[in-house]
Design a protein around this motif. Structure first.
Motif, PDB file in Angstrom:
ATOM      1  N   TYR A   1     -26.256 -18.126 -45.986  1.00  0.00           N
ATOM      2  CA  TYR A   1     -25.208 -17.128 -45.771  1.00  0.00           C
ATOM      3  C   TYR A   1     -25.043 -16.831 -44.290  1.00  0.00           C
ATOM      4  O   TYR A   1     -26.032 -16.581 -43.572  1.00  0.00           O
ATOM      5  CB  TYR A   1     -25.588 -15.847 -46.511  1.00  0.00           C
ATOM      6  CG  TYR A   1     -24.647 -14.676 -46.325  1.00  0.00           C
ATOM      7  CD1 TYR A   1     -24.748 -13.846 -45.205  1.00  0.00           C
ATOM      8  CD2 TYR A   1     -23.677 -14.374 -47.270  1.00  0.00           C
ATOM      9  CE1 TYR A   1     -23.910 -12.766 -45.032  1.00  0.00           C
ATOM     10  CE2 TYR A   1     -22.830 -13.285 -47.108  1.00  0.00           C
ATOM     11  CZ  TYR A   1     -22.951 -12.492 -45.997  1.00  0.00           C
ATOM     12  OH  TYR A   1     -22.108 -11.414 -45.836  1.00  0.00           O
TER      13      TYR A   1
ATOM     14  N   PHE B   1     -19.907 -10.486 -33.287  1.00  0.00           N
ATOM     15  CA  PHE B   1     -21.244 -10.924 -33.648  1.00  0.00           C
ATOM     16  C   PHE B   1     -21.178 -11.903 -34.813  1.00  0.00           C
ATOM     17  O   PHE B   1     -20.497 -11.653 -35.811  1.00  0.00           O
ATOM     18  CB  PHE B   1     -22.105  -9.742 -34.091  1.00  0.00           C
ATOM     19  CG  PHE B   1     -22.505  -8.814 -32.993  1.00  0.00           C
ATOM     20  CD1 PHE B   1     -21.868  -7.591 -32.838  1.00  0.00           C
ATOM     21  CD2 PHE B   1     -23.521  -9.156 -32.119  1.00  0.00           C
ATOM     22  CE1 PHE B   1     -22.236  -6.729 -31.829  1.00  0.00           C
ATOM     23  CE2 PHE B   1     -23.902  -8.296 -31.100  1.00  0.00           C
ATOM     24  CZ  PHE B   1     -23.248  -7.082 -30.955  1.00  0.00           C
TER      25      PHE B   1
ATOM     26  N   ARG C   1     -28.199 -14.549 -42.837  1.00  0.00           N
ATOM     27  CA  ARG C   1     -28.949 -13.661 -43.715  1.00  0.00           C
ATOM     28  C   ARG C   1     -30.289 -14.235 -44.133  1.00  0.00           C
ATOM     29  O   ARG C   1     -30.384 -15.376 -44.548  1.00  0.00           O
ATOM     30  CB  ARG C   1     -28.135 -13.365 -44.964  1.00  0.00           C
ATOM     31  CG  ARG C   1     -28.671 -12.245 -45.812  1.00  0.00           C
ATOM     32  CD  ARG C   1     -27.904 -12.160 -47.105  1.00  0.00           C
ATOM     33  NE  ARG C   1     -28.248 -13.245 -48.015  1.00  0.00           N
ATOM     34  CZ  ARG C   1     -27.531 -13.570 -49.073  1.00  0.00           C
ATOM     35  NH1 ARG C   1     -26.415 -12.919 -49.343  1.00  0.00           N
ATOM     36  NH2 ARG C   1     -27.901 -14.550 -49.871  1.00  0.00           N
TER      37      ARG C   1
ATOM     38  N   TYR D   1     -34.435 -11.056 -47.471  1.00  0.00           N
ATOM     39  CA  TYR D   1     -34.299  -9.688 -47.965  1.00  0.00           C
ATOM     40  C   TYR D   1     -32.915  -9.117 -47.688  1.00  0.00           C
ATOM     41  O   TYR D   1     -32.726  -7.909 -47.689  1.00  0.00           O
ATOM     42  CB  TYR D   1     -35.372  -8.785 -47.348  1.00  0.00           C
ATOM     43  CG  TYR D   1     -36.765  -9.159 -47.757  1.00  0.00           C
ATOM     44  CD1 TYR D   1     -37.672  -9.651 -46.824  1.00  0.00           C
ATOM     45  CD2 TYR D   1     -37.172  -9.033 -49.069  1.00  0.00           C
ATOM     46  CE1 TYR D   1     -38.955 -10.003 -47.201  1.00  0.00           C
ATOM     47  CE2 TYR D   1     -38.452  -9.377 -49.462  1.00  0.00           C
ATOM     48  CZ  TYR D   1     -39.332  -9.870 -48.518  1.00  0.00           C
ATOM     49  OH  TYR D   1     -40.597 -10.216 -48.892  1.00  0.00           O
ATOM     50  N   TYR D   2     -31.981 -10.002 -47.451  1.00  0.00           N
ATOM     51  CA  TYR D   2     -30.605  -9.615 -47.143  1.00  0.00           C
ATOM     52  C   TYR D   2     -30.466  -9.001 -45.756  1.00  0.00           C
ATOM     53  O   TYR D   2     -29.396  -8.520 -45.403  1.00  0.00           O
ATOM     54  CB  TYR D   2     -30.011  -8.680 -48.207  1.00  0.00           C
ATOM     55  CG  TYR D   2     -29.923  -9.308 -49.572  1.00  0.00           C
ATOM     56  CD1 TYR D   2     -30.946  -9.138 -50.491  1.00  0.00           C
ATOM     57  CD2 TYR D   2     -28.825 -10.085 -49.924  1.00  0.00           C
ATOM     58  CE1 TYR D   2     -30.885  -9.734 -51.736  1.00  0.00           C
ATOM     59  CE2 TYR D   2     -28.759 -10.679 -51.180  1.00  0.00           C
ATOM     60  CZ  TYR D   2     -29.787 -10.498 -52.078  1.00  0.00           C
ATOM     61  OH  TYR D   2     -29.730 -11.091 -53.312  1.00  0.00           O
ATOM     62  N   GLU D   3     -31.551  -9.011 -44.985  1.00  0.00           N
ATOM     63  CA  GLU D   3     -31.393  -8.586 -43.598  1.00  0.00           C
ATOM     64  C   GLU D   3     -30.562  -9.633 -42.871  1.00  0.00           C
ATOM     65  O   GLU D   3     -30.613 -10.819 -43.205  1.00  0.00           O
ATOM     66  CB  GLU D   3     -32.765  -8.408 -42.919  1.00  0.00           C
ATOM     67  CG  GLU D   3     -33.489  -9.684 -42.532  1.00  0.00           C
ATOM     68  CD  GLU D   3     -34.230 -10.343 -43.679  1.00  0.00           C
ATOM     69  OE1 GLU D   3     -33.968  -9.985 -44.856  1.00  0.00           O
ATOM     70  OE2 GLU D   3     -35.059 -11.229 -43.404  1.00  0.00           O
ATOM     71  N   GLN D   4     -29.776  -9.197 -41.927  1.00  0.00           N
ATOM     72  CA  GLN D   4     -28.955 -10.145 -41.179  1.00  0.00           C
ATOM     73  C   GLN D   4     -29.434 -10.206 -39.744  1.00  0.00           C
ATOM     74  O   GLN D   4     -29.688  -9.185 -39.109  1.00  0.00           O
ATOM     75  CB  GLN D   4     -27.475  -9.767 -41.281  1.00  0.00           C
ATOM     76  CG  GLN D   4     -26.980  -9.888 -42.729  1.00  0.00           C
ATOM     77  CD  GLN D   4     -25.483  -9.859 -42.911  1.00  0.00           C
ATOM     78  OE1 GLN D   4     -24.726 -10.183 -41.995  1.00  0.00           O
ATOM     79  NE2 GLN D   4     -25.046  -9.465 -44.094  1.00  0.00           N
ATOM     80  N   TYR D   5     -29.559 -11.434 -39.267  1.00  0.00           N
ATOM     81  CA  TYR D   5     -29.983 -11.695 -37.899  1.00  0.00           C
ATOM     82  C   TYR D   5     -28.740 -12.008 -37.085  1.00  0.00           C
ATOM     83  O   TYR D   5     -27.997 -12.933 -37.403  1.00  0.00           O
ATOM     84  CB  TYR D   5     -30.971 -12.862 -37.851  1.00  0.00           C
ATOM     85  CG  TYR D   5     -32.238 -12.564 -38.603  1.00  0.00           C
ATOM     86  CD1 TYR D   5     -32.401 -12.975 -39.918  1.00  0.00           C
ATOM     87  CD2 TYR D   5     -33.264 -11.833 -38.006  1.00  0.00           C
ATOM     88  CE1 TYR D   5     -33.556 -12.683 -40.623  1.00  0.00           C
ATOM     89  CE2 TYR D   5     -34.421 -11.533 -38.704  1.00  0.00           C
ATOM     90  CZ  TYR D   5     -34.559 -11.961 -40.007  1.00  0.00           C
ATOM     91  OH  TYR D   5     -35.697 -11.653 -40.700  1.00  0.00           O
ATOM     92  N   PHE D   6     -28.553 -11.224 -36.052  1.00  0.00           N
ATOM     93  CA  PHE D   6     -27.326 -11.319 -35.270  1.00  0.00           C
ATOM     94  C   PHE D   6     -27.502 -12.193 -34.047  1.00  0.00           C
ATOM     95  O   PHE D   6     -28.592 -12.247 -33.446  1.00  0.00           O
ATOM     96  CB  PHE D   6     -26.881  -9.921 -34.815  1.00  0.00           C
ATOM     97  CG  PHE D   6     -26.312  -9.088 -35.922  1.00  0.00           C
ATOM     98  CD1 PHE D   6     -27.150  -8.407 -36.800  1.00  0.00           C
ATOM     99  CD2 PHE D   6     -24.937  -8.972 -36.091  1.00  0.00           C
ATOM    100  CE1 PHE D   6     -26.622  -7.635 -37.831  1.00  0.00           C
ATOM    101  CE2 PHE D   6     -24.407  -8.200 -37.110  1.00  0.00           C
ATOM    102  CZ  PHE D   6     -25.251  -7.534 -37.980  1.00  0.00           C
ATOM    103  N   GLY D   7     -26.433 -12.861 -33.683  1.00  0.00           N
ATOM    104  CA  GLY D   7     -26.377 -13.544 -32.408  1.00  0.00           C
ATOM    105  C   GLY D   7     -26.256 -12.534 -31.276  1.00  0.00           C
ATOM    106  O   GLY D   7     -26.163 -11.333 -31.511  1.00  0.00           O
ATOM    107  N   PRO D   8     -26.245 -13.007 -30.037  1.00  0.00           N
ATOM    108  CA  PRO D   8     -26.245 -12.110 -28.874  1.00  0.00           C
ATOM    109  C   PRO D   8     -24.914 -11.408 -28.635  1.00  0.00           C
ATOM    110  O   PRO D   8     -24.846 -10.487 -27.828  1.00  0.00           O
ATOM    111  CB  PRO D   8     -26.573 -13.050 -27.714  1.00  0.00           C
ATOM    112  CG  PRO D   8     -26.088 -14.377 -28.169  1.00  0.00           C
ATOM    113  CD  PRO D   8     -26.301 -14.420 -29.650  1.00  0.00           C
TER     114      PRO D   8
END
Lengths: 111, 115
Positions: free
Chosen positions: A31, A90, A94, A97-104
């Motif tokens: 995702y 951004f 995902r 745990y459905y946390e989303q890791y964002f780009g800079p």
């Protein structure tokens, strides 16, 4: 290092000149999504992708296109940028745990 | 509709002290996830901590802990031993209920750590 990368980080362009913001992740996440952040409006989802070749509109998709031809890449395309698309963008992917890791982030200014 | 409320627009804390950032949420879903993100002045969004609605223990990640009170629908972030580098905007978020899996963010709290 696990990360989401975006390019360019900063872009000033003129109305109507097509542009692409690239996004790539190396975490093998299925995702991915795009958000824009504006003062007073917070973060709003533009588009998302559940997997390769599967994309769908978020809350503010007008004026944007996306494609997902490979799992790791999810570019955002502005076919004819307008000043109201000036924003901080951004890309995110995902985790379990459905946390989303964002780009800079990409700071876009359309004049 | 789901909603995240952060009632503290700005806060100060003395270096090395602990600080609590408030977050309340509203959802009708039984299964949900709560998140905290940090946004320094450079602009990036950094994932800090996650709490699942069925987790029995409060989440901790280093100096960050989440004080989860389900009955009160609150998910406060506690930062222990504040450092100057903790000065940033902090956003509480929850996972959306629809198929987009978007994150729903609060308005944020700006934290300033004083030396």
């Amino acid at each position: 290092e696990a990360q989401v990368t975006q390019n360019p980080r900063y872009l000033i362009t003129v109305t109507g000149k097509k542009l692409t913001v690239t996004c790539s992740q190396n975490m093998n996440h299925e995702y991915m999504s795009w958000y824009r952040q504006d003062p007073g409006l917070g973060l709003r989802q533009i588009y998302y992708s559940m997997n390769v070749e599967v994309t769908d509109k978020g809350d503010v998709p007008e004026g944007y296109k996306v494609s997902r031809k490979e799992k790791r890449n999810f570019p955002l395309i502005l076919e004819s940028p307008s000043p109201n698309q000036t924003s901080l963008y951004f890309c995110a992917s995902r985790g379990r745990y459905y946390e989303q890791y964002f780009g800079p982030g990409t700071r876009l200014t359309v004049t | 509709a789901q909603k995240i409320t952060q009632t503290q627009p700005g806060m100060f804390v003395q270096e090395k002290e602990a600080v609590t950032l408030d977050c309340t949420y509203d959802t009708s879903d039984q299964s949900y996830g709560l998140f905290w993100y940090k946004q320094p002045s450079s602009g990036e969004m950094i994932f800090l901590i996650y709490q699942g609605s069925y987790d029995e223990q409060n989440a901790t990640e280093g100096r960050y802990s989440l004080n989860f009170q389900k009955a009160r629908k609150s998910a406060n972030l506690v930062i222990s031993a504040s450092q100057l580098g903790d000065s940033a905007m902090y956003f509480c978020a929850m996972r959306g209920m629809d198929s987009s899996y978007k994150l729903i963010f609060g308005s944020g709290t700006r934290l300033l750590v004083r030396p």
